[in-house]
Design a protein around this motif. Structure first.
Motif: not given
Length: 166
Positions: A106, A100, A98
């Motif tokens: 996230s 961040f 993902d």
């Protein structure tokens, strides 16, 4: 921005994937994965697909594959996705791919990373990453996490997905 989606299942077949170029022959694979509901998906494995721990995946292995939901896919069955990240699934580790943010939370707000002294931070090529990993697409490999919102964890490893430039 990428929207990474994961699919878990068992590898049922791995075959060569023809790209139309003899020069790329053997460099692309089609990995068929069946989930616990019996649904089947195909992952196109390219030379840029990142394999966590550089593990070799075989038929029968439990895997988790990540693809970018914002990338167009052909309207065929079974669905066919370009694999960004693949990993052999194990009970003692979790994987999150993902974006961040500056606080290492996230993009979906479900996980916050806390870098510990034993956290390995590397690039996809295996070399150490020496800058701040915040505000980047990351592959986080971790074990236990808190039950808070967001869940918090000290990852075993963070792989920074550096953008390609020309």
């Amino acid at each position: 921005m990428s929207a990474f989606v994961s699919i878990y299942g068992i590898v049922t077949m791995i075959s060569d994937f023809w790209t139309g170029s003899d020069a790329a022959s053997g460099c692309y694979k089609l990995m068929t994965v069946q989930n616990t509901d019996g649904n089947v998906v195909n992952f196109v494995i390219t030379p840029t697909t990142y394999f966590v721990y550089h593990t070799i995946i075989s038929v029968g292995d439990p895997v988790i594959g990540f693809y970018d939901a914002n990338v167009p896919v052909p309207l065929i069955y079974p669905p066919q996705y370009h694999a960004i990240v693949m990993a052999r699934f194990t009970q003692d580790q979790n994987i999150k791919v993902d974006f961040f943010d500056s606080q290492l939370v996230s993009s979906d707000g479900t996980l916050k990373l806390t870098i510990g002294p034993a956290t390995q931070i590397i690039q996809e090529n295996g070399q150490p990453y020496t800058a701040n990993p915040a505000n980047k697409n990351l592959i986080a490999v971790y074990g236990a996490s808190t039950r808070s919102i967001p869940a918090q964890t000290v990852p075993y490893m963070i792989v920074v997905m550096c953008p390609l430039t020309s």
